[in-house]
Design an enzyme around this catalytic site. Sequence first.
Site, PDB file in Angstrom:
ATOM      1  N   ASP A  30       0.710  -1.192  -0.132  1.00 34.38           N
ATOM      2  CA  ASP A  30      -0.006  -0.051  -0.018  1.00 34.38           C
ATOM      3  C   ASP A  30       0.874   1.000   0.015  1.00 34.38           C
ATOM      4  O   ASP A  30       1.175   1.781   0.977  1.00 34.38           O
ATOM      5  CB  ASP A  30      -0.754   0.123   1.226  1.00 34.38           C
ATOM      6  CG  ASP A  30      -1.997   1.168   1.326  1.00 34.38           C
ATOM      7  OD1 ASP A  30      -2.203   1.620   0.069  1.00 34.38           O
ATOM      8  OD2 ASP A  30      -2.289   1.439   2.245  1.00 34.38           O
ATOM      9  N   GLU A  78      -2.600  10.072  -0.736  1.00 36.69           N
ATOM     10  CA  GLU A  78      -3.582   9.357  -0.933  1.00 36.69           C
ATOM     11  C   GLU A  78      -4.221   8.940   0.375  1.00 36.69           C
ATOM     12  O   GLU A  78      -5.527   8.826   0.769  1.00 36.69           O
ATOM     13  CB  GLU A  78      -3.466   7.921  -1.631  1.00 36.69           C
ATOM     14  CG  GLU A  78      -4.958   7.327  -2.019  1.00 36.69           C
ATOM     15  CD  GLU A  78      -5.188   6.205  -1.055  1.00 36.69           C
ATOM     16  OE1 GLU A  78      -6.158   5.767  -1.173  1.00 36.69           O
ATOM     17  OE2 GLU A  78      -4.247   5.804  -0.101  1.00 36.69           O
TER      18      GLU A  78
END
Length: 1007
Positions: A216, A251
Site C-alpha cells: 500500500d 492518498e
Amino acid sequence: MSETDGLIQSGAGSVVTNGTSATLNKQQQQQQQQQQHHQVSPSHGPLNSSPTSTNIFVRFIRSVFGYRKTTLTSFVVLSLLFTFLLSWYDNSLEYSVSLPTNKDEILILQQAWLDLQHIAKYEHTYGSKSNDYVHDYLENQILNVIKHKNYIEYDNDLNGTNNILFNTRSSSEFSSVSYYESNNLVVRINGSNEELPAFLLSAHYDAVPSSFGVTDDGMGIASLLGVLYYYSQSSTNQPERTIIFNFNNNEEFGLYGATSFLSHPWFKQIKYFLNLEGTGAGGKAILFRGTDYGILKYFKSVRYPYGTSIFQEGFNNHLIHSETDYKVYKEKGSIRGLDLAFFKPRDIYHTGSDNIKNVNIKSLWHMLANSLDFTETITNQQIDLDNEYLNNETSIYSHEFASYTSFLNYFFAFPISQILIVNVVTLLIIPIIEIPFFLIIFNYKKVWKVTFLNIIKFPLSIVASFFVVHGAVLKTIEYNEFLPNSGSELLLITYSSLFLLSNYIFLNLFNALNSYKVINHDEKLIVIWEISIVYAIVLIWSTIKLSNNEIGNDHTGEFPFLFLYILQAIGSIFGFIGWSLKSSKRPTIIEGTISESQPLLHNDEVNYGTDFHDGDIRISSTSSSLLNPEEDLFAGHETLKKFFSYDWSLQFLIIVPFSSLIIYNSGYLILEGIKKSIQESLAAEYLIYKFIVIFSIAWSIPFLPFVFKLNRIIVLALIAIVASGTFFVAVTNPFDQLNPLKLRFVQSIYLDQGLDSYVNVVGRKGTPIDDVLADIPSLKESHEVLNCTATTDGNQICSYKSTLSPNLIDGVTNYGELLEVEILKNSSSGSDHPFGYLVGEFKVKTKENRMCILNFNKGVTSSSQSSAYKDVPVKTVIVYNDKPKSNLSNSDINTKAIPEGFSTDSNGNYIYKDLAGINQIQLNKLSWDKDYHIGIQWVPNLAEDTSESKLSITAICYWADLAPLATDQGVLSSIPAYDELLHYTPNYVTFANYERGLVSITKSFQV
C-alpha cells in the site's frame, strides 16, 4: 439393503412393502417360506440369486453408481476434494501465477523489484522527510527513462498551479475543507494517434506513518514504473493512444493526489484509467470494481485475471469503508476505469509488517503483468468506446453496470441487461419444463404420493438447525469473541458440520416419529425441488433489484444465484423424468407400519443400487434378521422383476460438486476480505459472524438432499468435527504471530495542559490491550496510571503519561516552540455590525511540519458566559498565499460577492465559502517551515453581549518522521515511546497509526 430392494411391481396381485419397519407375523413368514420352497418359477429362478449370476460389468456399474451409502460417501468426499483443490489453485499465487520467461519482462520485473526495495526503505507518509526521499528517487528514475524517447514528457507538478482547496462534506452536519499542495509526478507518453482519448495509470507513493508501504502502495508504484520501462525500451514502438502516469502523493489521508490531478491540464485528455492500490498486504491483486461493462470487458485480455463483482457490490453499497483513488477518478473526474488492488491479509495492512520481508515477488509480477497486458490492450488499438468521444456513437451495453468473475485465469464479464434477460428467461422456462412432469406424475400416472408432512419436514429441519448454529455462535462470542481473526476457517467447518448433523438428526427423528402409509416416496427429490424454489425466490428478488441497479443499491455480485438455481433445477428435472417413466400400476401395502426412510446407521450389505423412490420392496433390518436372505421370499410371483435406478448419481454430480465450488469460492473471497475487520468495530464483528453463519448454511445446502442416506462414516465424522471444533473454538487464541492483535498508536501533547506527553493506544474493547501496556517498562518504572476508556462502536482507548518524550527536532525540548499561534486580526470585539460577518486572521507557526487540522468549535466563550451555536458559525475560510500581487491588504478580502465553493482572488489566495457552515479545515503543505496563514469569516451567536463573544479554535498538528536523530548522546529514536511498544509488546501484537502522524500537538486559541 439387499437385492430385493430392486424389485418393483409389474403385475396385479403382487405383494409389496416399501418400509424399513414393516413387520411380518409368524404365519405370514411360514407361508412365504413354503412359497419359496415349492413355487419357484423355473423361468425366473430365485430373485435373490447369487451375485455371480449377474454380469460383472453390470454389477460394477450398480456398485459404483447405485444409491448406496458407501457410494454416496465416496461422492461426498470427492466433491469436497474437488471444491478445495480447485478453489485453492484458483486463489493460489504460487501455482496460478508464473514468473516471466521473456528476457525483456524478466529485466523489467527485476528493476521494478529493485524500485520497490528503494520505495519501502523507510516509512514514508506525506508528513515525513522520507516521503521526499521517495519523491526524489522516483523523479530520478523517470528522468533517466524518458531521455530515451522524445515523445515522453514529465511534469514535476511543483509550479503551484495544482494546489487545491475543496470541501469533503461527510454529512449534513459536518463539513471539512481541505487545502493541499501537490507534488505529484506526472508522465505523458504521447500516442501516435492524437485523436484517441488518453489512458491513465495511477498509484500513490505515500504510506501511513506506521508502515513501509510495500503493498500500500509500493507495488502499485513499482508496477507503474515497470509499464513505463516497457514503453521506454528501444524495441517498443510508440503506442497509438496517449498514456499518462500519475505517481500521486497523500492518498492515505484524503485522496489528495488524485483530487489535485483533476486540475492538471493533461487530465482533460483522459477518458480511461487503471488505478493500482493495496488494501491488504500480499497475495494476488484482485479486480475490485469497474465503472461499467464497456471498460471491464477488456480485462479478459490480461494473462492472470482475478476478480469478482462481489467486492464491487460491497464497495458500491458502502459495506467496505476504506476508499481508493478510483472514487476520485470515477465520481469527480467522470472517467471510466478499473480498480486493481491487493486485499489480504489486512492484519498487517498499515503496520510495520507491510515490508519487503513479508511479500513475494510474484505478487508484484501479478499486478505488473496484468497492468502491462491491460495497458497494451487499451493503448495499441482503437476500442469501441472511442466512438462515443470521436463520433458520439454509444456502444451497446457500454455504460451499463457489469457482473464479472474469474476462474482458473479465465475472465467472464456480462452487462446487467444480459444478466436480467437470462434471469427472466430461466425463471420462466424452468417452471414451464417442470409443469408437464407434475401433470404426468400426479394427475395421469398418479405414481407419487406426496403429503403435507413430506413437504414441511425439511423447512422445519432447516429452521431448527439454524437455531442450533445460532446458539453455537452466541457461545463462541461469549467465550472467544475475536476468534474469526485467526480461526474463521475453523468456525466455518464447525458450523457447517453442525448444521448438516442437526438436519440429519431432525429429519430422521421426524421420520421415526411420523411413519407414513405411503409407498412411493422420494425424499431427496422433494428436498432438491424445495431448494430450487428457495433459489428461485432469491433470484427473483435479485433480478428485481438488478433492474434498478445503482450505487448504494448494487446487486452485481449476486450472479452466482443464477447458476445455483439452474443446477438445482436440472437435478429436480432428472428426478421428475424418472417418476414420469414409472408404471402407473400402483402397489398394495402389506399390513403394518411403513417407514419412509431406511435407518441411516443401518449396516450396508450387498447393495447393488436402486433409488428408493422407484416403489421398490424394502426389507427392514428387523425383518431381514428374521429371514434367510438366500431364500426366495417372492417365489411364485412371476410378474416381479428387478429394476435399477441411477438418477440419484446424475442429480448428485450435477448439483453438489459445482454448487459447492461456487458457494465455497465466493464465500472464501469475501471471508478473506472481511475477517480481519473484526478488530475495527463492533459493527464489523456483527457483519463477520453473520456472514460466517450464512456461508456455513449456504455451503451445506447442496448436500442436504442426500443427508437421509449418509452412512455411519460421515455421521461419525461430522460428530467428530463438531466435537473437536467445539474444543478448539474454546481454546484457540484469536491472536498469534501470524494473526496479530492490531493496535493503533499516537503520542499526544496538549499544550493547554502543559508539556507532558501521553501515549494513546486504541483497539477493540475485550482484547488484552491493558495487559499488554501494563508490562511496558517505562510505565512500570514511572508508576503512572493506565486509563482505559470505552469509545464508540466497541473500541477503547488506553492512555498513560509517558516519560519518553518524542525527539521531533534536534535540540528542541519545549514543545511550545513547535506549535505557536499568532493572532493577526481579531474583529470579534470591535465589529461595527455585531450581526454581520466577523473576521479572524492568524498564523499557525510550526517547525518541521506538513500537516495540521483546525477545528472550529460550536461553543462560544466570553468573560461572563458559555453557550453554544445553533448552527456552524464559520462560513468562509481563506488560505493566504503570502505573495501579494496588488496593493490590497490580506485583511481587506471581501467575500460577500464571492459565490459559494472554491475561489481565488487577485493575490492568489485560496477561498472557500459555504453558507451551511464549515466545521474544520485540513491543511497540507510541502514547505517544512512555512507558516499556515489562515483567515476566517464567521457569524456571531445571537446572544447577549455578542461584542465580547469569541470563536474557539483547536489546532492539531502532526509529526510522523521515524528517522533517528544524531545527538551528542549518540543516535536517538525520534519517537522512543513508539519504539518501546514495538520492542516490548508480545509477538502477537502489531501497531498501526491512529491519526495522521505518530505524534500530535494540540493548542486551543480564540479569535
